[in-house]
Design an enzyme around this catalytic site. Sequence first.
Site, PDB file in Angstrom:
ATOM      1  CD1 TRP A 130      14.849 -27.018   0.630  1.00 10.29           C
ATOM      2  CD2 TRP A 130      15.779 -28.352  -0.922  1.00 10.29           C
ATOM      3  NE1 TRP A 130      14.798 -28.286   1.259  1.00 10.29           N
ATOM      4  CE2 TRP A 130      15.612 -28.993   0.153  1.00 10.29           C
ATOM      5  CE3 TRP A 130      16.388 -28.960  -2.070  1.00 10.29           C
ATOM      6  CZ2 TRP A 130      15.798 -30.289   0.251  1.00 10.29           C
ATOM      7  CZ3 TRP A 130      16.747 -30.241  -1.828  1.00 10.29           C
ATOM      8  CH2 TRP A 130      16.431 -30.963  -0.755  1.00 10.29           C
ATOM      9  CD  GLU A 228       0.930 -31.521  -6.235  1.00 13.29           C
ATOM     10  OE1 GLU A 228       1.439 -32.956  -5.837  1.00 13.29           O
ATOM     11  OE2 GLU A 228       0.321 -31.283  -7.083  1.00 13.29           O
ATOM     12  CG  LEU A 229       1.859 -33.406   1.314  1.00 15.14           C
ATOM     13  CD1 LEU A 229       1.130 -33.802   2.442  1.00 15.14           C
ATOM     14  CD2 LEU A 229       2.842 -32.010   1.511  1.00 15.14           C
ATOM     15  CB  CYS A 262       8.565 -35.264  -4.605  1.00 18.38           C
ATOM     16  SG  CYS A 262       8.104 -34.258  -6.044  1.00 18.38           S
ATOM     17  CD  GLU A 359      10.114 -37.904   0.088  1.00 14.40           C
ATOM     18  OE1 GLU A 359       9.728 -37.303   0.915  1.00 14.40           O
ATOM     19  OE2 GLU A 359      10.117 -37.834  -1.115  1.00 14.40           O
TER      20      GLU A 359
END
Length: 454
Positions: A130, A228-229, A262, A359
């Site tokens: 999102w 894509e983390l 990210c 993170e």
Amino acid sequence: VPIATVNPATGKTEQTFDPHDDDEVEAKLARAAEAAVTYRRTTFADRARWAVTAAELLEGEIPTVARMMTTEMGKTFASAKGEAAKCAKGLRWFAEHAESFLADEPVESDAADSRVIWQPMGPVLAVMPWNFPLWQVMRFAAPALMAGNIGLLKHASNVPQTALFIEDLFLRAGFPSGAFQTLLIPASGVAGIIEDPRVRAVTLTGSEDAGRSVAETAGRAIKKTVLELGGSDPFVVLPSADLDDAVRVGVTARVQNNGQSCIAAKRFIAHRDCYDAFEEAFVKSMAALSVGDPLEPATEIGPLALASGRDEVAALVDDARDKGAHILCGGTPLEGPGYFYPPTVIAGITPDMRVATEEVFGPVALLHRADDAADALRLANDTGFGLGASVWTHDDGERRQFVEGLEVGMVFVNAMVASTAELPFGGTKRSGYGRELAALGIREFCEAKSVWVA
Ligand code: NAP
């Protein structure tokens, strides 16, 4: 998680959506498979015309689309408008370049003719987050559709209006029915779609857990994945840097999208010769940011997108505080309705703190002091993530040292990490694998076919 629009600035549920049932999902998969047969034979010129029409439609609707995104996930109205404009630009860029990226590549050999040709794979599932609800999808969809692939979107459950808007946009632009469809399904429905023989590949942008689960299912089905983390990007400031620029850009790099990117700078590593000056100016700028209603033009930081996300950020900061970190500003969730968390700066980080390895998806910056450039590089690489890195120096030797030595997918020197259609985007280590954007991105979901004519 219900499929619903919950305004994060107020906590109010604005609209809920019924998930697609098994029959609806089956109908969409059948339509995707059917469309794949004919759509792959359309020309680049046709696809480019539809993509440019989609860009034009989007450009004409920017305020409405931006308001929808702000209402669904809380990004400021100004940044939502910027995101929509960027998507239109991305569509035009792939419309212009796809044909040359996928042109035949003749190869010198003993054959009369030998070459590599690039062909679309067919239906590709995109599981999307999102945080950039339009751009994350567009940077998959623009190259996929230009390559002749079919898109199936499973968007995050809290941005259903944006998810449905994208399907509608491509239909209105003239893309054939079935070329791009949105599935309103929960995360638990993803595995079944991946296993379906009509689906050829899957791309996921999101958390490590989601990536691991999608890659496991795809692995068993022998299907290609791009992941894509998360990231915990370093932002390294060395003594030759322009400190004012580094502070100003560093603040933006951390708090862009209310801290939920990210590629946000998350760990600030300053050389001891400039650490004190950097810390003082950085904390002052962070503390001065205005937090509030994301639709108000003066607001710099809106709410976090989800209550659970705000609680997770608070838990990470509390854990660091309990273990002896210094909170230099912020550090406590704001009162009242909505999921607001203030800009926060933390120093004195030790390896036992959760923030040292996880993170932080919110406006929280971690500060580290490095003994010298080599120590800064060591600290920058001391993480399980490897998405982007930003380095601030005017020394040629240091620039080479960091460009060469950083274990990341993207290095930006004297600039913040950003995504742009021209450069491949992606990570190393636990940040995932594969690339989006540029020629590498469009080829991820194409088959390279080797042709030999004796
Ligand atoms: P998330 O929970 O992983 O959600 C991302 C998407 O995956 C959503 O559509 C979600 O659906 C779905 N999903 C969740 N668990 C799943 C599972 N077990 N199997 C299949 N699908 C699953 O991620 P998030 O917390 O919303 O997003 C933030 C994360 O994304 C951060 O880690 C951020 O760094 C990362 N991110 C990475 C990039 C990049 O390019 N590297 C870009 C942006 C964000 P539901 O909403 O229905 O749960």
